[in-house]
Design an enzyme around this catalytic site. Sequence first.
Site, PDB file in Angstrom:
ATOM      1  N   CYS A 161       0.800  -1.234   0.000  1.00  0.00           N
ATOM      2  CA  CYS A 161       0.000   0.000   0.000  1.00  0.00           C
ATOM      3  C   CYS A 161       0.829   1.279   0.000  1.00  0.00           C
ATOM      4  O   CYS A 161       0.278   2.373  -0.141  1.00  0.00           O
ATOM      5  CB  CYS A 161      -0.937  -0.012   1.196  1.00  0.00           C
ATOM      6  SG  CYS A 161      -1.845  -1.557   1.356  1.00  0.00           S
ATOM      7  N   HIS A 292      -3.324   7.679   6.314  1.00  0.00           N
ATOM      8  CA  HIS A 292      -3.476   6.405   5.619  1.00  0.00           C
ATOM      9  C   HIS A 292      -4.880   5.862   5.871  1.00  0.00           C
ATOM     10  O   HIS A 292      -5.560   5.438   4.948  1.00  0.00           O
ATOM     11  CB  HIS A 292      -2.409   5.417   6.089  1.00  0.00           C
ATOM     12  CG  HIS A 292      -2.417   4.121   5.367  1.00  0.00           C
ATOM     13  ND1 HIS A 292      -2.297   4.021   3.997  1.00  0.00           N
ATOM     14  CD2 HIS A 292      -2.545   2.840   5.821  1.00  0.00           C
ATOM     15  CE1 HIS A 292      -2.339   2.753   3.627  1.00  0.00           C
ATOM     16  NE2 HIS A 292      -2.494   2.014   4.721  1.00  0.00           N
ATOM     17  N   THR A 296      -9.443  -0.129   9.298  1.00  0.00           N
ATOM     18  CA  THR A 296      -9.244  -1.369  10.052  1.00  0.00           C
ATOM     19  C   THR A 296      -8.922  -1.023  11.506  1.00  0.00           C
ATOM     20  O   THR A 296      -8.352   0.037  11.783  1.00  0.00           O
ATOM     21  CB  THR A 296      -8.109  -2.221   9.466  1.00  0.00           C
ATOM     22  OG1 THR A 296      -6.883  -1.483   9.535  1.00  0.00           O
ATOM     23  CG2 THR A 296      -8.400  -2.591   8.012  1.00  0.00           C
ATOM     24  N   PRO A 297      -9.273  -1.906  12.433  1.00  0.00           N
ATOM     25  CA  PRO A 297      -9.009  -1.610  13.850  1.00  0.00           C
ATOM     26  C   PRO A 297      -7.541  -1.329  14.138  1.00  0.00           C
ATOM     27  O   PRO A 297      -7.207  -0.386  14.857  1.00  0.00           O
ATOM     28  CB  PRO A 297      -9.484  -2.889  14.562  1.00  0.00           C
ATOM     29  CG  PRO A 297     -10.568  -3.424  13.677  1.00  0.00           C
ATOM     30  CD  PRO A 297     -10.088  -3.132  12.274  1.00  0.00           C
ATOM     31  N   GLU A 303      -1.959   4.538  13.720  1.00  0.00           N
ATOM     32  CA  GLU A 303      -1.624   5.811  13.074  1.00  0.00           C
ATOM     33  C   GLU A 303      -1.945   6.984  13.998  1.00  0.00           C
ATOM     34  O   GLU A 303      -1.153   7.932  14.106  1.00  0.00           O
ATOM     35  CB  GLU A 303      -2.370   5.957  11.758  1.00  0.00           C
ATOM     36  CG  GLU A 303      -1.949   7.192  10.966  1.00  0.00           C
ATOM     37  CD  GLU A 303      -2.520   7.229   9.552  1.00  0.00           C
ATOM     38  OE1 GLU A 303      -2.038   8.062   8.751  1.00  0.00           O
ATOM     39  OE2 GLU A 303      -3.432   6.430   9.252  1.00  0.00           O
ATOM     40  N   LYS A 321     -10.012   7.623   2.094  1.00  0.00           N
ATOM     41  CA  LYS A 321     -10.333   6.283   1.586  1.00  0.00           C
ATOM     42  C   LYS A 321     -11.819   5.964   1.659  1.00  0.00           C
ATOM     43  O   LYS A 321     -12.297   5.041   1.002  1.00  0.00           O
ATOM     44  CB  LYS A 321      -9.509   5.226   2.312  1.00  0.00           C
ATOM     45  CG  LYS A 321      -8.035   5.224   1.900  1.00  0.00           C
ATOM     46  CD  LYS A 321      -7.266   4.099   2.549  1.00  0.00           C
ATOM     47  CE  LYS A 321      -5.838   4.021   2.002  1.00  0.00           C
ATOM     48  NZ  LYS A 321      -5.014   5.191   2.365  1.00  0.00           N
ATOM     49  N   HIS A 326      -9.745   1.647  -0.633  1.00  0.00           N
ATOM     50  CA  HIS A 326      -8.291   1.497  -0.545  1.00  0.00           C
ATOM     51  C   HIS A 326      -7.799   1.008  -1.902  1.00  0.00           C
ATOM     52  O   HIS A 326      -8.062  -0.123  -2.304  1.00  0.00           O
ATOM     53  CB  HIS A 326      -7.930   0.501   0.547  1.00  0.00           C
ATOM     54  CG  HIS A 326      -6.472   0.475   0.880  1.00  0.00           C
ATOM     55  ND1 HIS A 326      -5.506   1.088   0.090  1.00  0.00           N
ATOM     56  CD2 HIS A 326      -5.783  -0.081   1.920  1.00  0.00           C
ATOM     57  CE1 HIS A 326      -4.323   0.906   0.620  1.00  0.00           C
ATOM     58  NE2 HIS A 326      -4.468   0.206   1.737  1.00  0.00           N
ATOM     59  N   PHE A 385       1.711  -3.384   3.816  1.00  0.00           N
ATOM     60  CA  PHE A 385       1.923  -4.685   4.445  1.00  0.00           C
ATOM     61  C   PHE A 385       3.417  -4.886   4.719  1.00  0.00           C
ATOM     62  O   PHE A 385       4.281  -4.388   3.998  1.00  0.00           O
ATOM     63  CB  PHE A 385       1.438  -5.810   3.535  1.00  0.00           C
ATOM     64  CG  PHE A 385      -0.051  -6.044   3.608  1.00  0.00           C
ATOM     65  CD1 PHE A 385      -0.866  -5.305   4.441  1.00  0.00           C
ATOM     66  CD2 PHE A 385      -0.638  -7.028   2.833  1.00  0.00           C
ATOM     67  CE1 PHE A 385      -2.228  -5.530   4.512  1.00  0.00           C
ATOM     68  CE2 PHE A 385      -2.003  -7.273   2.890  1.00  0.00           C
ATOM     69  CZ  PHE A 385      -2.804  -6.522   3.732  1.00  0.00           C
TER      70      PHE A 385
END
Length: 398
Positions: A161, A292, A296-297, A303, A321, A326, A385
């Site tokens: 990403c 970003h 997601t949790p 961040e 996003k 994404h 990732f």
Amino acid sequence: MKRVLVTGMGMVSAIGSSVRENHLSLQAARPGIGKAAYFESQYATSLPFGEVKISNADLKEQLGLQASTGYTRTCLLSDKAFSEAIADAGLTVKELASLDTALISASTVGGMCLTDQLYRDANHKSEGSEYLDAYGCSAHTLKLIKRYGIRGFTDTINTACSSSANAIMLGARLIRSGKVRRAIVGGADSLAKYTVNGFNALKILSQNPCKPFDLRRDGLNLGEAAAYLVLEAKESAHGKRIYGEVAGYGNANDAHHPSAMSDEATGAIKSMQEAIGIAGIDFQEIGYINAHGTGTPNNDQVELFGMQQLFEKIPPYSSTKAFTGHTLGAAGAVEAIYSILSIVNGELFPNLNVQEPIAPKDQTPVFQWADNHQVNYVLSNSFGFGGNCTSLVFGSVN
């Protein structure tokens, strides 16, 4: 060190087929998340996606590629955004072919968007399709090289990403060091069974439009897009429209987990520190952060924690996003353009779908579009990732 200026931009995403259309959608808080019309998958009717609202046939017609073969959807989206960017910068055929011009693109999906066809070709269940040379992540870059006669340095980056953010960083470093005069940088990714099935296996796809930085966030929406920026050394940009400057960049890897960031935000903090340090500015000079923010949790909490550690007072921030989904390898370039639009127009873009923020009251994201803000510097984060974290700082040009 040479200054790196942005002289051209082009993009296509779920909220528009040009930079202008994207900008209007951001101003109107009009998201592009919904049911997919062109993506064929068992999840197409049950999950929301950020799909570009143009068919492959229409893309080919718009680009004059009706007679061409071997163009996957990734290649087509890439060509559309690339052609807008170079036209916006007024690059000539001679400049494109110059050895002083670099092309650095990015993709995670590449030609694997044709997942079923790839399976048939790879397992000798076909006689060999027109896409045999199109499955690699660099296939779209090779198409651009051939179609536009590019002869200088070229590269394709795949760091998940953060891919196109790293393409921007590499292009800026080449210009600053005097290796090239200009660099066309960005990336493209399209929806694919390969990635949808993979993200679904990780249990991080939401069944609803994503809600970054919300207490009840439950995953991301995958999207598709392409975006490119033309970067030029200051002395090469004389007489051109200047959108802004690539002022700083940072990359770090926390090496914590294949698909999650460390709770200590090690890579995120390091990349933000490095980008702001290279820009040579104080933290309080950042006027907006394009986060970003995947929804997601793990990502959003980490961040936010990273920003809390670095900023005495967190600047206005949001994740875009929820507009585009994404877009994986294209995300860094898409959000770089949004960051520059923020600077040029003095605007803050909203973080959609937040009902109950995870942050304290004085650290909540931007909820509504706002203008008349002086934004001199924007920090744009792209975290991939494997913990590959990249941050970019864009600045105004006085």
